[in-house]
Design a protein around this motif. Sequence first.
Motif, PDB file in Angstrom:
ATOM      1  N   TYR A 166      28.046 -11.290 -10.913  1.00  0.00           N
ATOM      2  CA  TYR A 166      28.781 -10.110 -11.375  1.00  0.00           C
ATOM      3  C   TYR A 166      30.028  -9.822 -10.540  1.00  0.00           C
ATOM      4  O   TYR A 166      31.084  -9.485 -11.084  1.00  0.00           O
ATOM      5  N   ASN A 167      29.910  -9.945  -9.226  1.00  0.00           N
ATOM      6  CA  ASN A 167      31.020  -9.526  -8.351  1.00  0.00           C
ATOM      7  C   ASN A 167      31.912 -10.663  -7.881  1.00  0.00           C
ATOM      8  O   ASN A 167      32.895 -10.422  -7.170  1.00  0.00           O
ATOM      9  N   GLU A 168      31.588 -11.900  -8.286  1.00  0.00           N
ATOM     10  CA  GLU A 168      32.450 -13.021  -7.927  1.00  0.00           C
ATOM     11  C   GLU A 168      32.931 -13.813  -9.141  1.00  0.00           C
ATOM     12  O   GLU A 168      34.091 -14.141  -9.248  1.00  0.00           O
ATOM     13  N   ARG A 169      32.017 -14.085 -10.072  1.00  0.00           N
ATOM     14  CA  ARG A 169      32.374 -14.960 -11.186  1.00  0.00           C
ATOM     15  C   ARG A 169      32.834 -14.209 -12.427  1.00  0.00           C
ATOM     16  O   ARG A 169      33.609 -14.726 -13.228  1.00  0.00           O
ATOM     17  N   PHE A 170      32.390 -12.981 -12.611  1.00  0.00           N
ATOM     18  CA  PHE A 170      32.700 -12.204 -13.818  1.00  0.00           C
ATOM     19  C   PHE A 170      34.082 -11.572 -13.710  1.00  0.00           C
ATOM     20  O   PHE A 170      34.372 -10.832 -12.762  1.00  0.00           O
ATOM     21  N   SER A 171      34.933 -11.823 -14.694  1.00  0.00           N
ATOM     22  CA  SER A 171      36.315 -11.330 -14.650  1.00  0.00           C
ATOM     23  C   SER A 171      36.443  -9.847 -14.954  1.00  0.00           C
ATOM     24  O   SER A 171      37.491  -9.248 -14.707  1.00  0.00           O
ATOM     25  N   GLY A 172      35.381  -9.220 -15.479  1.00  0.00           N
ATOM     26  CA  GLY A 172      35.492  -7.831 -15.917  1.00  0.00           C
ATOM     27  C   GLY A 172      35.146  -6.793 -14.872  1.00  0.00           C
ATOM     28  O   GLY A 172      35.479  -5.619 -15.043  1.00  0.00           O
ATOM     29  N   SER A 173      34.484  -7.176 -13.791  1.00  0.00           N
ATOM     30  CA  SER A 173      34.085  -6.199 -12.775  1.00  0.00           C
ATOM     31  C   SER A 173      35.190  -6.031 -11.742  1.00  0.00           C
ATOM     32  O   SER A 173      36.056  -6.899 -11.582  1.00  0.00           O
ATOM     33  N   ALA A 174      35.148  -4.921 -11.017  1.00  0.00           N
ATOM     34  CA  ALA A 174      36.138  -4.693  -9.964  1.00  0.00           C
ATOM     35  C   ALA A 174      36.065  -5.801  -8.921  1.00  0.00           C
ATOM     36  O   ALA A 174      37.091  -6.340  -8.480  1.00  0.00           O
ATOM     37  N   TYR A 225      32.841 -19.299 -27.661  1.00  0.00           N
ATOM     38  CA  TYR A 225      32.386 -18.738 -26.389  1.00  0.00           C
ATOM     39  C   TYR A 225      32.021 -19.833 -25.383  1.00  0.00           C
ATOM     40  O   TYR A 225      31.350 -19.556 -24.384  1.00  0.00           O
ATOM     41  N   LYS A 226      32.495 -21.023 -25.619  1.00  0.00           N
ATOM     42  CA  LYS A 226      32.211 -22.142 -24.714  1.00  0.00           C
ATOM     43  C   LYS A 226      32.815 -21.885 -23.335  1.00  0.00           C
ATOM     44  O   LYS A 226      33.967 -21.440 -23.222  1.00  0.00           O
ATOM     45  N   ASP A 227      32.065 -22.141 -22.298  1.00  0.00           N
ATOM     46  CA  ASP A 227      32.491 -22.023 -20.890  1.00  0.00           C
ATOM     47  C   ASP A 227      32.848 -20.591 -20.482  1.00  0.00           C
ATOM     48  O   ASP A 227      33.630 -20.391 -19.544  1.00  0.00           O
ATOM     49  N   LEU A 228      32.286 -19.602 -21.163  1.00  0.00           N
ATOM     50  CA  LEU A 228      32.620 -18.206 -20.846  1.00  0.00           C
ATOM     51  C   LEU A 228      31.503 -17.444 -20.139  1.00  0.00           C
ATOM     52  O   LEU A 228      31.758 -16.429 -19.496  1.00  0.00           O
ATOM     53  N   LEU A 229      30.259 -17.917 -20.242  1.00  0.00           N
ATOM     54  CA  LEU A 229      29.104 -17.145 -19.755  1.00  0.00           C
ATOM     55  C   LEU A 229      28.635 -17.625 -18.383  1.00  0.00           C
ATOM     56  O   LEU A 229      28.512 -18.820 -18.134  1.00  0.00           O
ATOM     57  N   VAL A 230      28.335 -16.649 -17.497  1.00  0.00           N
ATOM     58  CA  VAL A 230      27.658 -16.945 -16.242  1.00  0.00           C
ATOM     59  C   VAL A 230      26.359 -16.144 -16.199  1.00  0.00           C
ATOM     60  O   VAL A 230      26.333 -14.963 -16.569  1.00  0.00           O
ATOM     61  N   THR A 231      25.288 -16.785 -15.785  1.00  0.00           N
ATOM     62  CA  THR A 231      24.001 -16.113 -15.666  1.00  0.00           C
ATOM     63  C   THR A 231      23.374 -16.456 -14.325  1.00  0.00           C
ATOM     64  O   THR A 231      23.836 -17.344 -13.606  1.00  0.00           O
ATOM     65  N   GLU A 232      22.314 -15.749 -13.996  1.00  0.00           N
ATOM     66  CA  GLU A 232      21.625 -15.934 -12.728  1.00  0.00           C
ATOM     67  C   GLU A 232      20.446 -16.881 -12.905  1.00  0.00           C
ATOM     68  O   GLU A 232      19.892 -17.028 -13.988  1.00  0.00           O
ATOM     69  N   ASN A 233      20.051 -17.475 -11.791  1.00  0.00           N
ATOM     70  CA  ASN A 233      18.924 -18.402 -11.789  1.00  0.00           C
ATOM     71  C   ASN A 233      17.627 -17.644 -12.066  1.00  0.00           C
ATOM     72  O   ASN A 233      17.275 -16.709 -11.342  1.00  0.00           O
ATOM     73  N   ALA A 234      16.899 -18.060 -13.084  1.00  0.00           N
ATOM     74  CA  ALA A 234      15.659 -17.383 -13.465  1.00  0.00           C
ATOM     75  C   ALA A 234      14.575 -17.522 -12.411  1.00  0.00           C
ATOM     76  O   ALA A 234      13.628 -16.727 -12.371  1.00  0.00           O
ATOM     77  N   ASP A 285      36.571 -16.068 -13.361  1.00  0.00           N
ATOM     78  CA  ASP A 285      37.158 -16.509 -14.637  1.00  0.00           C
ATOM     79  C   ASP A 285      36.134 -16.586 -15.767  1.00  0.00           C
ATOM     80  O   ASP A 285      36.385 -17.199 -16.809  1.00  0.00           O
ATOM     81  N   ARG A 286      34.971 -15.945 -15.588  1.00  0.00           N
ATOM     82  CA  ARG A 286      33.968 -15.913 -16.647  1.00  0.00           C
ATOM     83  C   ARG A 286      33.940 -14.505 -17.250  1.00  0.00           C
ATOM     84  O   ARG A 286      33.573 -13.548 -16.568  1.00  0.00           O
ATOM     85  N   PRO A 287      34.342 -14.348 -18.521  1.00  0.00           N
ATOM     86  CA  PRO A 287      34.389 -13.013 -19.121  1.00  0.00           C
ATOM     87  C   PRO A 287      33.057 -12.542 -19.700  1.00  0.00           C
ATOM     88  O   PRO A 287      32.990 -11.462 -20.287  1.00  0.00           O
ATOM     89  N   LEU A 288      31.999 -13.332 -19.543  1.00  0.00           N
ATOM     90  CA  LEU A 288      30.661 -12.946 -19.982  1.00  0.00           C
ATOM     91  C   LEU A 288      29.691 -13.122 -18.815  1.00  0.00           C
ATOM     92  O   LEU A 288      29.728 -14.137 -18.122  1.00  0.00           O
ATOM     93  N   VAL A 289      28.813 -12.139 -18.599  1.00  0.00           N
ATOM     94  CA  VAL A 289      27.876 -12.206 -17.482  1.00  0.00           C
ATOM     95  C   VAL A 289      26.567 -11.528 -17.880  1.00  0.00           C
ATOM     96  O   VAL A 289      26.558 -10.555 -18.643  1.00  0.00           O
TER      97      VAL A 289
END
Length: 366
Positions: free
Chosen positions: A227-235, A174-183, A243-247
């Motif tokens: 979610y709406n820019e980096r995540f590949s799974g959302s519309a 799962y390397k380089d697959l996750l994007v998260t928000e700034n805490a 190009d991040r399939p995990l968010v």
Amino acid sequence: MSTIRKYAGIALVAALGIGTLSACGDGETKDKPAGASDAPKSKTVTLVSHDSFNVSDPVLKEFEQQSGYTVKKLKSGDAGAALNQEILTKGAPRGDVFFGVDNTLLSRALDNGIFTPYEAKGLGEVKPEFVLDKEHRVTPIDSGDICVNYDKKYFADKKIAPPQTLDDLIKPEYKDLLVTENAATSSPGLGFLLASVGKYGEDDWKDYWTKLKANGVEVVDGWEQAYNERFSGSAGGRKAKGDRPLVVSYASSPPVEVLYGEPKPTEAPTGVSTGTCFRQIEFAGLLKGAKNEEGGKALLDFLISKKFQEDMPLNMFVNPVVKNAALPELFTKHGVVIEKPENVAPETIAKNREQWVKAWSSLAVK
């Protein structure tokens, strides 16, 4: 979440002193009962909330017709900003009820004494695990789970099982697959940090983030970008060529993808990693110094009524907290139930939030 702020005033009702005289129809004067007032009771009740509060018009109108009150909604930015304004106006609030303080901010709200205790009618129907304040200064209204979402197509195409736990996220596949928000700037980002604290404890969560950083986690400012820019799974992410399939998002995000999909899919294109979740609980309270205290109490009763609780999921994409409220089919068919989310006590969060976020920033934002 919208950042448009709408401020509305509330009319002040002038109270007259004991023994005030009024003119009668025959020109005579009579003593009023002690404490009587010439001013009519206000029929407007003002709800102060974050920008995400929403309710169906027919449901709100039914409450207004039955109660005799007109609800004025005063939206004040995100939850943190809205709470800050109520703390600054403590004792002279801008409204009667505040909605939107969650368990990550609860101790701060209670310590500042902005609420008047009130045990709402129907509180006995609220699931006990959501009643975090035994003094009833706040009433639980909804719950939601911050969780990692995954792009089903990506993992099917790659023939890789999607991650299900926090431990999975630091594995090489799962390397380089996750994007998260700034805490420091985002509610889901903070929730994901707290999930790691709940899972690994106050001593070991930093070691986990060191490993997650080494495994290529990407940090962006907020949910919209993640979610709406980096995540590949959302519309939105597909249009933006994310190009991040995990968010990091919510357990209720898959039903949203179905509801607003064009064309509407028969199955949610995204899934939820159920072992990565932190539970948020949102509360409402009667503001200390409220001009319409009776209207505020009636509004709190309404917010935990079955009618409102069953209206919430498709308006705010959160879960009801009362025992007898049914979820819509969209949620039961395309959503997931998180059986064992991570939790951190509100008082522990209040004591450590600032230092945790500071330490997290030094680890994850470089």
